[in-house]
Design an enzyme around this catalytic site. Structure first.
Site, mmCIF file in Angstrom:
data_model
loop_
_atom_site.group_PDB
_atom_site.id
_atom_site.type_symbol
_atom_site.label_atom_id
_atom_site.label_comp_id
_atom_site.label_asym_id
_atom_site.label_seq_id
_atom_site.Cartn_x
_atom_site.Cartn_y
_atom_site.Cartn_z
ATOM 1 N N GLY A 50 -0.908 -11.204 -1.519
ATOM 2 C CA GLY A 50 -0.640 -10.011 -2.308
ATOM 3 C C GLY A 50 -0.200 -10.459 -3.690
ATOM 4 O O GLY A 50 0.738 -11.258 -3.819
ATOM 5 N N ARG A 89 -4.647 -20.564 -6.166
ATOM 6 C CA ARG A 89 -5.518 -19.385 -6.089
ATOM 7 C C ARG A 89 -5.790 -18.906 -7.511
ATOM 8 O O ARG A 89 -4.860 -18.555 -8.238
ATOM 9 C CB ARG A 89 -4.880 -18.257 -5.268
ATOM 10 C CG ARG A 89 -4.618 -18.612 -3.814
ATOM 11 C CD ARG A 89 -4.445 -17.377 -2.941
ATOM 12 N NE ARG A 89 -5.718 -16.712 -2.703
ATOM 13 C CZ ARG A 89 -5.836 -15.511 -2.112
ATOM 14 N NH1 ARG A 89 -4.759 -14.874 -1.719
ATOM 15 N NH2 ARG A 89 -7.026 -14.976 -1.919
ATOM 16 N N GLN A 191 -6.933 -8.028 6.700
ATOM 17 C CA GLN A 191 -5.624 -7.631 6.179
ATOM 18 C C GLN A 191 -5.325 -6.160 6.433
ATOM 19 O O GLN A 191 -4.170 -5.783 6.649
ATOM 20 C CB GLN A 191 -5.540 -7.920 4.677
ATOM 21 C CG GLN A 191 -5.560 -9.397 4.318
ATOM 22 C CD GLN A 191 -6.959 -9.870 3.942
ATOM 23 O OE1 GLN A 191 -7.959 -9.357 4.444
ATOM 24 N NE2 GLN A 191 -7.042 -10.846 3.056
ATOM 25 N N ASP A 232 -5.716 -7.494 -8.003
ATOM 26 C CA ASP A 232 -5.254 -8.848 -8.250
ATOM 27 C C ASP A 232 -5.376 -9.220 -9.725
ATOM 28 O O ASP A 232 -4.682 -10.108 -10.195
ATOM 29 C CB ASP A 232 -6.038 -9.831 -7.396
ATOM 30 C CG ASP A 232 -5.647 -9.720 -5.934
ATOM 31 O OD1 ASP A 232 -4.802 -10.513 -5.491
ATOM 32 O OD2 ASP A 232 -6.160 -8.826 -5.240
ATOM 33 N N ASN A 242 -10.235 -7.005 -6.831
ATOM 34 C CA ASN A 242 -9.433 -6.757 -5.634
ATOM 35 C C ASN A 242 -10.175 -7.359 -4.450
ATOM 36 O O ASN A 242 -11.261 -7.925 -4.593
ATOM 37 C CB ASN A 242 -9.186 -5.260 -5.441
ATOM 38 C CG ASN A 242 -8.093 -4.972 -4.431
ATOM 39 O OD1 ASN A 242 -7.013 -5.550 -4.482
ATOM 40 N ND2 ASN A 242 -8.375 -4.091 -3.482
ATOM 41 N N LYS A 243 -9.588 -7.257 -3.283
ATOM 42 C CA LYS A 243 -10.162 -7.877 -2.090
ATOM 43 C C LYS A 243 -11.628 -7.495 -1.919
ATOM 44 O O LYS A 243 -12.030 -6.369 -2.187
ATOM 45 C CB LYS A 243 -9.361 -7.460 -0.861
ATOM 46 C CG LYS A 243 -9.787 -8.119 0.434
ATOM 47 C CD LYS A 243 -9.747 -9.649 0.348
ATOM 48 C CE LYS A 243 -8.377 -10.169 -0.012
ATOM 49 N NZ LYS A 243 -8.364 -11.650 -0.125
#
Length: 341
Positions: A50, A89, A191, A232, A242-243
């Site tokens: 996150g 990351r 997730q 993100d 984002n994811k």
């Protein structure tokens, strides 16, 4: 609202203690981290995840590491370890943002540990305040009985306090406003299934878990009034990373006329990044698709896999970007810029 203390210092402040998110929802396991390698691995292997939570983690991590330096090598080792953690990351901007803050504090204070301790605590306190404000702004859009579709996880364990994308849902529940949450499972790391549905169900929210490929059907049945997702990194033009799978949700929402909102702190907005094409997207291991979560592989041995961790949603698909400072609307080149003026 009961929250999970998922990132905190040990009593002697020599270690960083985190809730291992890879073990949820079946086991609640806390890890004690001290070395640079342990701290790097926690980010890389998603034991902490996150974007805001990674920023909080990074602040405390640098404080833990700073206590291990001698005076002579302090700043050189601090900068070296900050760069090392930053490489874990590449997509979530909060990581580099928090590391820059801690590095600046180290430089300006001459390596004063009290200043570093205060700065990492400030990062956490600011995030709690931001999540509360974001949740308030998001809740202003919702009414009793609304159905909200989520993707991935942007709740308290990915941030602090209420979270971002599911913060308005949790705040509504706290205030007696009943909503219906539909959680995409979020392949390949699940997730949404493992974390978001766990957080929402624990809070008493009416929660329904769906596979990622069921979103269109659920939307077509009129069960979804809003889509709320985290972020993100947000580019200056409003393109949002984002994811993986978020982009598809946004396209579906556009087709069905459902408002699609991105929720995140202003620290996630990268004004130095012009468009989504400039956002680096992390590629992860093939086995997350082929074999993770399975007793035996569910794909042919050796088959090629493409496993980007994130996708970028075009700004034209986004109804609004909700930050702690309010709701930004198109054109985002103007509304996002105004946040920093």
């Amino acid at each position: 609202m009961q929250t999970v203390d998922h990132v905190h210092l040990s009593e002697d402040e020599k270690e960083l203690i985190i809730l291992d998110q890879t073990q949820l929802p079946n086991r609640r396991i806390y890890l004690r981290l001290r070395s640079r390698e342990e701290l790097f691995r926690a980010i890389k292997e998603l034991q902490v995840r996150g974007a805001p939570a990674i920023g909080i983690f990074a602040g405390f991590a640098m404080y833990v590491l700073a206590q291990q330096y001698s005076r002579e090598e302090f700043l050189s080792r601090f900068r070296e370890d900050a760069a090392y953690l930053n490489s874990s990351r590449p997509t979530a901007v909060n990581l580099s943002w928090a590391l820059r803050r801690m590095t600046r504090t180290a430089e300006e204070s001459g390596g004063d540990l009290h200043a570093l301790r205060a700065e990492c605590q400030t990062i956490l306190d600011e995030d709690i305040a931001m999540c509360t404000a974001i949740s308030e702004h998001g809740l202003s859009l919702l009414k009793e009985g609304d159905g909200v579709l989520t993707h991935c996880n942007a709740g308290p364990i990915a941030t602090s306090r209420y979270g971002t994308a599911i913060g308005p849902i949790l705040m509504a529940q706290e205030r007696g406003i009943r909503l219906r949450a539909f959680c995409d499972e979020t392949r390949p790391l699940l997730q949404g299934a493992r974390l978001t549905s766990w957080e929402l169900q624990n809070a008493g929210v009416d929660t329904t878990l769906i596979c990622d490929n069921m979103a269109a059907t659920v939307m077509s049945q009129g069960k979804i009034q809003f889509c709320f997702v985290g972020c993100d990194r947000v580019a200056a033009n409003g393109d949002t990373a984002n994811k993986i799978g978020t982009y598809g949700v946004a396209i579906l929402a556009k087709h069905f006329g459902i408002p699609f909102y991105v929720l995140g702190p202003s620290s996630t907005i990268d004004m130095a990044c012009a468009t989504g094409k400039d956002i680096p997207v992390e590629l992860r291991e093939a086995d997350e698709i082929r074999s993770k979560w399975y007793r035996e592989p569910m794909a042919p041995e050796g088959v090629k896999c493409y496993n980007p961790s994130f996708d970028v949603t075009d700004h034209s698909l986004i109804s609004g970007i909700i930050t702690e400072k309010g709701i930004c609307r198109p054109p985002y080149t103007e509304s996002l810029k105004a946040l920093f003026e």
